[in-house]
Design an enzyme around this catalytic site. Structure first.
Site, PDB file in Angstrom:
ATOM      1  N   ASP A 161      50.009  51.977  97.262  1.00  0.00           N
ATOM      2  CA  ASP A 161      51.278  52.071  96.344  1.00  0.00           C
ATOM      3  C   ASP A 161      52.384  51.942  97.103  1.00  0.00           C
ATOM      4  OD1 ASP A 161      52.624  52.666  94.181  1.00  0.00           O
ATOM      5  OD2 ASP A 161      51.434  54.458  93.836  1.00  0.00           O
TER       6      ASP A 161
ATOM      7  N   ASP B  14      52.982  50.282  85.358  1.00  0.00           N
ATOM      8  CA  ASP B  14      52.827  51.632  84.876  1.00  0.00           C
ATOM      9  C   ASP B  14      52.754  51.952  83.461  1.00  0.00           C
ATOM     10  OD1 ASP B  14      52.276  52.913  87.457  1.00  0.00           O
ATOM     11  OD2 ASP B  14      54.490  53.635  87.715  1.00  0.00           O
TER      12      ASP B  14
END
Ligand code: DGJ
Length: 740
Positions: free
Chosen positions: A479, A549
């Site tokens: 990430d 997301d």
């Protein structure tokens, strides 16, 4: 062979069965473009395409030739301040204050295959015979510097790969203020520019506008390729559709600051330039040093956007992605993030894993929150060891138990980041990117590590190695949750500070490379607060990326549709999450959530222990279905059929290589009253095959399905029609099988 040189006219012709790329050397030694597009016959002389015309106000290198003005000549790699007034490809600031460079053709080499680019991601060849590479060497006598323009053309792919490198043989350092990867000057401006734009949770939405005189561009100055724009632009004709017409796609194999622009002059020619963004780049090139640009990919199609996308898809899948997972179907995973967020406890995780296993999941991924004191997003980045209060048996102990259940285990890292509240920061505050005497901005409560410093990269590698050496980690989600700011490195001297953005991303690539070398079987999924680093550079290291997301099925239609302009289905991380959705609070049926997520790597992002019995049964069936069809979905040929950016429906389909099987996804988010008749014209089928259509009462020929269309107003003709898909958020999956 695909690269021909015509000696008498000094003309280079790169061609394969479908495309031609032609340039020549002008009388001043400058490489000038003649043509890029559909295949032309190979000839000695295309000089008629070099239109020379004496225009008022031009400046000319020659007294005796008013027709030769570099401003009006289409070029391969333009330089500024000596007659060309448009966007330059290269700017070099020299000690005497001059910024003029004049690279003159010297010689060339043609080699089979394609070179790797040192420390940079790039497309490759498996067999030397599948491509040829032209190295065009140009020299600036004053600077005693060589420029090499590199062109690769594949025999069977409609793509030209371009990059450039420069080597300083003088005794003086000069500063590269701009060095782009490719420049293409097209003879007219009758195009629409299509780009992928967005923001967090709405990445890669399609934008399209007509070109106008002046510069129009997409870019990133965020240190990553960004949610906002993608390193890609496409020029298409007004009349180009998904299945017909001309489209030129330009993509950059790079994950840092970029610029991709169309510079339309007032004579209506169009310059396309793509490369590292010059605004954050100043690279001192010392004597004997070489600078290599990232690679640009140029795709041409006269068969519409689908064909352009399919060329990118197969190129990325087959000649950019590497390693163990390149051609393998992707494991169906359950990710803990939306299920428990930071609230990680070993018992709970084991319960989730057990339930996942019962559902048919293959890989359990422990997301953020597993390491030392990481109870929210304010601490602990940089301290990559398990929080033993949450996981008393450590990662190894947890992974072992999960493996014993028959599941693979995966783990989240955010290697480039550091929290102020961490042991690493206490030990090495100087490892944070920061500019002396300036505030350090925070993003998601965190700082950015100085990945331009190899010691930092090494230290993070060592920490990760300690976790990974248990040999139980099958997958890593890498990430990156904030943009870069105050980019300055205490490791590098003052004069190198303009290199740090680029060195940062080279540091990221080097850590990936070290990890891949040490753990070749780990499946990497790149991620940057959702899809802020969904770019070709990342695909070289991580064959899949977390698309967004935003897991809401309706929003995902746009995100996945836009992403498919360039990126293959096998690269798109797509999960079914709980309803109501955590981003939009929208309630969509479980089958619609899956029907969207099937077109990607597929997985779940929820707490499986909270599922009702009915939902569990449905999910088991979904997983079985995906296991049956994922090879086709992830590696078949993808067609967009209906755009969520244009109408009220979305549709896409995948066809197998032998055209015997196809899967269609059809989505209609809002119920209409007394709605119109609808047919969906399919693509890519064999016209002569007769296909059985799931849940339909009769087989139809490919010719019928592609010309008359699939009648979709008949609600009974869908697989997964369990009655719940009437009303809003309707979706259907059709499976077509050729009658044998
Ligand atoms: C952002 C990612 O996109 C999410 O999927 C999740 O991993 C969080 N970060 C964790 O902090």
């Amino acid at each position: 062979m695909p690269v021909h040189f015509h000696e008498s006219t000094k003309t280079f012709h790169l061609f394969n069965g479908k495309i031609s790329y032609i340039f020549t050397i002008a009388k001043n030694g400058m490489p000038v473009q003649l043509y890029y597009g559909k295949r032309l016959p190979d000839k000695e002389d295309y000089s008629y395409l070099l239109e020379l015309y004496a225009r008022p106000m031009s400046v000319n290198p020659y007294f005796d030739d008013k027709t030769f003005a570099v401003e009006h000549i289409r070029q391969e790699y333009p330089s500024p301040f000596a007659g060309d007034m448009r966007t330059p490809s290269i700017v070099a600031a020299q000690n005497n204050g001059s910024r003029i460079v004049e690279f003159v053709y010297d010689h060339f080499e043609i080699k089979n295959g394609k070179p790797a680019l040192k420390n940079l991601p790039a497309c490759y060849c498996i067999d030397e015979k599948e491509a040829q590479t032209l190295y065009l060497y140009l020299k600036d006598e004053v600077l005693n510097t060589w420029l090499c323009l590199i062109y690769t053309i594949y025999e069977n792919r409609n793509v030209i790969c371009r990059s450039a490198n420069i080597t300083n043989y003088s005794k003086e350092t000069f500063v590269l203020e701009s060095m782009l990867s490719a420049n293409v000057d097209l003879p007219d401006d009758d195009y629409e520019m299509l780009t992928l734009a967005g923001a967090w949770a709405r990445e890669r939405n399609i934008e399209c506008h007509k070109l106008h005189p002046g510069i129009q561009s997409v870019y990133s100055l965020r240190g990553h390729s960004s949610h906002n724009f993608n390193p890609f632009l496409c020029l298409k004709r007004k009349e180009t559709t998904e299945n017909t017409g001309e489209a030129y796609g330009f993509s950059l194999v790079y994950s840092g600051n970029f610029q991709a622009l169309a510079d339309v002059d007032t004579y209506h020619t169009t310059r396309v330039a793509i490369g590292i963004h010059p605004a954050s780049f100043r690279w001192p090139l010392k004597p004997e040093e070489t600078f290599q640009t990232p690679e640009a990919l140029l795709v041409y199609s006269d068969l519409g956007l689908n064909d352009m996308s399919q060329t990118f898809h197969s190129l990325f899948r087959e000649r950019l992605c590497r390693g163990f997972w390149k051609d393998r179907v992707r494991p169906i995973l359950l990710n803990s993030w939306e299920g428990v967020y930071f609230d990680i406890q070993e018992n709970k995780i084991l319960e989730m894993a057990q339930k996942s296993k019962e559902l048919g999941v293959e890989l359990f991924v422990l997301d953020d929150g597993w390491f030392k004191n990481r109870n929210d997003d304010t601490s602990s980045l940089g301290d990559w060891s398990a929080d033993l209060t949450k996981l008393p048996h450590g990662i190894e102990g947890l992974a072992e138990k999960i493996n014993e259940m028959g599941l693979e285990f995966g783990l989240w890292f955010e290697p480039e980041m550091i929290s102020k509240n961490s042991d690493l920061y206490k030990e090495h505050p100087e490892w944070v990117l920061h500019t002396p005497n300036r505030n350090i901005s925070v993003g998601r409560n965190q700082y950015v590590l100085d990945f331009s410093n190899p010691e930092v990269v090494d230290a993070i590698f060592k920490q990760m190695k300690k976790v990974l050496d248990c040999n139980r980690i099958a997958y890593i989600k890498w990430d990156m949750n904030r943009s870069l700011s105050e980019v300055y490195s205490s490791y590098w001297p003052q004069e190198e500070q303009g290199t740090i953005y680029h060195r940062f991303i080279l540091g990221v690539y080097s850590l990936y490379e070290k990890l891949i070398e040490a753990y070749p079987h780990i499946l990497f999924e790149s991620c940057a607060a959702g899809g802020a680093r969904f770019d070709p550079g990342m695909l070289y290291y991580a064959p899949q990326a977390w698309t967004s997301d935003d897991t809401d099925a309706v929003e995902r239609l746009k995100i996945q549709y836009g992403t498919s302009m360039l990126y293959p289905i096998s690269s798109m991380g797509s999960h079914v999450s709980a309803a109501p959705n955590h981003q939009l609070h929208r309630n969509t049926p479980l089958n619609t959530r899956a029907n969207v997520a099937y077109f990607g790597t597929f997985g779940y992002e929820l707490d499986p222990c909270k599922l009702s019995d009915e939902e569990s049964i449905q999910i088991k069936e979904q997983i079985q279905w995906m296991k049956k069809y994922r090879k086709l979905i992830q590696f078949g040929t993808f067609y967009r059929l209906k755009s969520p950016f244009i109408g009220k429906e979305t549709a896409w389909m995948i066809v197998s290589d032998d055209k015997k099987t196809a899967i269609i996804g059809y989505y209609r988010p809002l119920q209409e009253i007394n709605s119109v008749y609808r047919r969906l014209k399919l693509q890519g089928l064999d016209p002569s095959f007769e296909y059985n259509i799931s849940s339909a009462d009769r087989p139809l020929f490919g010719q019928e399905l592609m010309n008359a269309g699939l009648v979709i107003s008949d609600y009974s003709a869908s697989e997964n029609n369990d009655g719940s898909n009437e009303g809003d958020y309707l979706s259907r999956i059709y499976v077509l099988n050729a009658v044998s």
